[in-house]
Design an enzyme around this catalytic site. Structure first.
Site, short mmCIF file in Angstrom:
data_model
loop_
_atom_site.label_atom_id
_atom_site.label_comp_id
_atom_site.label_asym_id
_atom_site.label_seq_id
_atom_site.Cartn_x
_atom_site.Cartn_y
_atom_site.Cartn_z
CG HIS A 233 -2.06 0.96 1.14
ND1 HIS A 233 -1.95 2.28 1.47
CD2 HIS A 233 -3.33 0.77 0.70
CE1 HIS A 233 -3.13 2.87 1.26
NE2 HIS A 233 -3.98 1.97 0.79
CD GLU A 289 -8.79 -3.22 -3.30
OE1 GLU A 289 -9.89 -3.77 -3.03
OE2 GLU A 289 -8.70 -2.19 -3.95
C1 LIG Z 1 -0.58 -0.85 -3.92
C2 LIG Z 1 0.73 -0.62 -4.66
C3 LIG Z 1 0.41 -0.05 -6.07
C4 LIG Z 1 1.57 0.39 -3.88
O1 LIG Z 1 2.71 0.60 -4.59
P1 LIG Z 1 3.84 1.66 -4.28
O2 LIG Z 1 3.63 2.39 -3.02
O3 LIG Z 1 4.00 2.47 -5.50
O4 LIG Z 1 5.06 0.65 -4.04
P2 LIG Z 1 6.28 0.45 -4.99
O5 LIG Z 1 5.78 0.23 -6.39
O6 LIG Z 1 7.22 1.58 -4.76
O7 LIG Z 1 6.88 -0.94 -4.45
C5 LIG Z 1 8.02 -1.06 -3.60
C6 LIG Z 1 8.67 -2.42 -3.85
O8 LIG Z 1 7.80 -3.46 -3.40
C7 LIG Z 1 7.43 -4.31 -4.49
N1 LIG Z 1 6.01 -4.59 -4.35
C8 LIG Z 1 5.03 -3.73 -4.01
N2 LIG Z 1 3.85 -4.35 -3.93
C9 LIG Z 1 4.08 -5.65 -4.24
C10 LIG Z 1 3.25 -6.78 -4.33
N3 LIG Z 1 1.94 -6.70 -4.09
N4 LIG Z 1 3.82 -7.95 -4.69
C11 LIG Z 1 5.12 -8.05 -4.93
N5 LIG Z 1 5.98 -7.00 -4.85
C12 LIG Z 1 5.46 -5.82 -4.51
C13 LIG Z 1 7.74 -3.52 -5.74
O9 LIG Z 1 7.98 -4.37 -6.83
C14 LIG Z 1 8.93 -2.73 -5.32
O10 LIG Z 1 10.04 -3.60 -5.38
P3 LIG Z 1 11.51 -3.05 -5.75
O11 LIG Z 1 11.81 -2.02 -4.70
O12 LIG Z 1 12.36 -4.27 -5.71
O13 LIG Z 1 11.36 -2.43 -7.12
C15 LIG Z 1 1.52 -1.96 -4.79
O14 LIG Z 1 1.86 -2.43 -3.52
C16 LIG Z 1 0.77 -3.01 -5.59
O15 LIG Z 1 0.83 -2.99 -6.83
N6 LIG Z 1 0.06 -3.96 -4.90
C17 LIG Z 1 -0.69 -4.98 -5.57
C18 LIG Z 1 -2.02 -4.44 -6.08
C19 LIG Z 1 -2.99 -4.15 -4.95
O16 LIG Z 1 -3.21 -4.97 -4.06
N7 LIG Z 1 -3.61 -2.96 -5.03
C20 LIG Z 1 -4.62 -2.54 -4.07
C21 LIG Z 1 -4.11 -1.45 -3.19
S1 LIG Z 1 -5.27 -1.04 -1.92
#
Ligand SMILES: CC(C)(COP(=O)(O)OP(=O)(O)OC[C@H]1O[C@@H](n2cnc3c(N)ncnc32)[C@H](O)[C@@H]1OP(=O)(O)O)[C@@H](O)C(=O)NCCC(=O)NCCS
Length: 355
Positions: A233, A289
């Site tokens: 998140h 979610e």
């Molecule tokens: C929610 C979300 C978009 C937040 O992303 P964010 O704050 O932009 O986090 P980042 O993209 O900077 O991720 C940080 C690291 O964790 C990893 N990561 C984040 N969420 C992950 C997940 N669900 N599964 C695997 N790896 C994940 C990223 O690949 C990144 O790795 P790296 O540093 O090696 O490149 C992300 O966690 C995600 O895509 N989750 C899955 C979708 C989901 O459940 N969405 C509903 C949100 S309420």
């Protein structure tokens, strides 16, 4: 600056999100206190600071539009966006009531039209959540399903300055009407970065099927660079408090010892262990979610209804923010930094004549 992360854009009394402590307060109540106990109408009354009264049924124009959209197999969120734009009210109060009343009517009517069935009229003796389930199927739902849905609706009704809420407030700040603010907010909510993960989260649990396979499947996904749906998140760096509220609701609804609930719990534990192993220090925790998927599945909703059901709840939060914006309105109008070229002369040597 990118994404306005950390920028404070307003003061609000509606909800507080503390991503470090894993706390969510809605109108003064911790989410775990309010969500499992209040009716959705009571939650709306807290946020709007007035009792919620039912508004008007959508007009024939709305139903005609839904019929045309169903013939073209339009996506349910697009149909909701189009239909919401046909609603109205003579003032903010009437528009607010009409919008919240109409959302479940529109989603249920459209779902039935998509399946070649006739829409079912709302029943005045049923509450908001019960009516939604009734209008989808024609059966009066039992108390357990209604409670499960109300807990979900209360849990996701408001969440700080998320993208759709911010959109609604920007539109309200121009002194535009609530229908326009809500229509714009639906557009923001339907984007996959905002409203869309519970469907894929449920698909992932079903794909795993047996907790003994969880480790192998999840390792393969992470090693292939896939994201595990329902984890991570932007704001919460500890467990999303809404996940616990919804996990408890799922357990109550599905019943202790339910195979799907046990499978989801098992998958969650393996996912958290592997995320810590592969992404140490990123603090990836279960988000709302993951258990939304389980609760809505337990309530009996199909995956394409998950995001529209989110909208049925969040519309009340958007409107609460519009009321709040109205009370001390100042046009929301940030600035940008110009980084383009300057002093160019026309005609540009690079310009090609249009043939
Ligand atoms: C929610 C979300 C978009 C937040 O992303 P964010 O704050 O932009 O986090 P980042 O993209 O900077 O991720 C940080 C690291 O964790 C990893 N990561 C984040 N969420 C992950 C997940 N669900 N599964 C695997 N790896 C994940 C990223 O690949 C990144 O790795 P790296 O540093 O090696 O490149 C992300 O966690 C995600 O895509 N989750 C899955 C979708 C989901 O459940 N969405 C509903 C949100 S309420």
């Amino acid at each position: 600056m990118s994404g306005l992360e950390g920028v404070v854009a307003a003061e609000t009394k509606l909800s507080m999100v503390d991503g470090e402590r894993g706390e969510l307060i809605i109108a003064g109540y911790p989410v775990e206190e309010l969500a499992p106990q209040a009716t959705f109408e009571e939650t709306i009354a807290l946020l709007w600071e007035r009792p919620f009264e039912r508004g008007q049924d959508p007009s024939a124009m709305t139903y005609d539009l839904l019929e045309t959209a169903a013939r073209q197999r339009v996506d349910p969120m697009d149909a909701l966006r189009m239909a919401a734009a046909t609603l109205s009210g003579k003032d903010d109060d009437e528009a607010a009531r009409n919008l919240v009343t109409a959302f479940p009517v529109i989603v249920a009517a459209y779902w039935r039209l998509l399946h070649g069935q006739t829409p079912i009229a709302l029943r005045p003796d049923l509450g908001h959540a019960a009516n939604y389930l009734y209008m989808l199927s024609g059966d009066v739902p039992d108390e357990k399903r209604v409670r499960g849905l109300e807990t979900y609706l209360n849990t996701v009704v408001d969440h700080g300055f998320n993208a759709s809420t911010f959109t609604a407030r920007v539109i309200a700040s121009t002194a535009s009407d609530f229908v326009s603010a809500v229509t714009g907010a639906i557009g923001a909510l339907k984007g996959p970065l905002h409203g869309g993960a519970p469907g894929p989260a449920l698909d992932m649990v079903f794909e795993i099927g047996d907790v003994a396979r969880a480790e192998a499947v999840l390792r393969r996904k992470i090693e292939a660079g896939e994201r595990l749906m329902g984890f991570g998140h932007r704001v919460y760096k500890v467990r999303d408090p809404r996940a616990d509220v919804l996990a408890a609701a799922a357990e109550t609804m599905l019943g202790r010892g339910n195979a799907l609930y046990d499978l989801a719990r098992g998958v969650e534990a393996v996912a958290l262990r592997l995320l810590e192993e592969y992404k140490p220090g990123r603090r990836l925790q279960t988000n709302v979610e993951f258990y939304t998927a389980l609760v809505l599945h337990g309530v009996g909703l199909e995956v394409p209804l998950f995001t529209p059901t989110f909208a049925i709840s969040r519309v009340a939060g958007w409107i609460a923010h519009c009321f709040e914006q109205r009370r001390a309105n100042r046009l929301i109008r940030p600035q940008s930094v110009y980084v383009g070229p300057r002093g160019l002369r026309w005609p540009s040597p690079a310009a090609q004549p249009v043939t």
